[in-house]
Design an enzyme around this catalytic site. Structure first.
Site, PDB file in Angstrom:
ATOM      1  N   GLY A 119      15.987   1.912   6.470  1.00 20.54           N
ATOM      2  CA  GLY A 119      15.935   0.363   7.052  1.00 20.54           C
ATOM      3  C   GLY A 119      17.586   0.295   7.342  1.00 20.54           C
ATOM      4  N   GLY A 120      17.733  -0.475   8.716  1.00 22.11           N
ATOM      5  CA  GLY A 120      19.273  -0.689   8.851  1.00 22.11           C
ATOM      6  C   GLY A 120      20.045   0.532   8.950  1.00 22.11           C
ATOM      7  CG  ASP A 121      24.043  -0.129   7.560  1.00 23.02           C
ATOM      8  OD1 ASP A 121      23.028  -0.540   6.676  1.00 23.02           O
ATOM      9  OD2 ASP A 121      25.157  -0.368   7.704  1.00 23.02           O
ATOM     10  CD  GLU A 122      19.603   1.335   1.276  1.00 26.81           C
ATOM     11  OE1 GLU A 122      19.771   1.714  -0.137  1.00 26.81           O
ATOM     12  OE2 GLU A 122      19.163   0.238   1.610  1.00 26.81           O
TER      13      GLU A 122
END
Length: 233
Positions: A119-122
């Site tokens: 999710g996101g930048d993970e």
């Protein structure tokens, strides 16, 4: 041709058409089910596994590596400076970075490994190493983390050849079959937060086995390995 003959041919044609229609419908349904399963386990932007896909696939990989006596690394990757890229260059540039990082992780994971966007930048990575003994695996991990950090943080080419800086904080642990994936993700997450607390873009390895398990199974502790890098612009 007799009426009976014409009737037989018509019946056979209808039966063939019905069979063909059934087979076509079945193939369509199978394709739809396959696509739905893929969508449920993969990230729509990058094509990497999502959290559900990682959770489903990783235990089999860890179990297979255990049978082959190969070490398994579970790593979490958090991008550094990603919001600044979005703010300066727009979301298309951000999406390009996410897709590029996912592709790099897939290359690092190899055909048997797992690269996932949580999710996101993970991101997460589960893959195997070449060493067979625990001590060898820890030495391998110590050298491997700077290597993958360098690959992930190579600037990404954008429009007109402009480079986009990519920073990353990496936390990793060696996994065994005696604990669920969630335990190893937690250990990798702690390592990543420890690296982040150093306020550098860092690759850090957590203890190989969570403390409760280590107290039960190992007499001596395993020291944390850490290698720091300057924060990307």
């Amino acid at each position: 041709m007799t009426p009976l003959g014409r009737h037989s041919i018509t019946a056979a044609a209808l039966a063939l058409a019905a069979t063909g229609g059934y087979l076509t419908a079945r193939r369509t349904l199978t394709a739809q089910i396959t696509a739905a399963r893929h969508d449920a386990t993969h990230d729509s932007l990058t094509g990497a596994y999502n959290r559900a896909g990682l959770t489903a696939a990783a235990p089999d990989l860890i179990a297979a590596a255990g049978r082959a006596r190969r070490p398994v690394v579970v790593a979490l990757v958090d991008l550094v400076g990603f919001k600044a890229v979005n703010d300066r260059h727009g979301h298309d540039a951000g999406d390009h970075i996410l897709t590029t990082v996912a592709g790099r992780l897939a290359g690092i994971a190899g055909p048997a490994g797992i690269a996932a966007r949580l999710g996101g930048d993970e991101f997460a990575l589960v893959t195997t190493g070449p060493a067979a003994r625990l001590a060898d695996a820890e030495r391998w991990l110590a050298g491997w983390l700077p290597h993958i950090h360098g690959r992930l943080t190579t600037p990404v080419t954008w429009h007109h050849g402009d480079p986009l800086a990519v920073g990353a904080t990496i936390g990793a642990t060696l996994a065994t079959t005696d604990q669920p994936l969630s335990a190893w993700l937690t250990a990798a997450d702690r390592a990543m937060y420890a690296a982040r607390d150093q306020r550098t873009t860092t690759a850090t390895a957590a203890p190989t086995i969570p403390p409760a398990v280590r107290r039960r199974e190992m007499a001596r502790p395993t020291s944390r390995l850490a290698t720091a890098y300057p924060r990307a612009a």
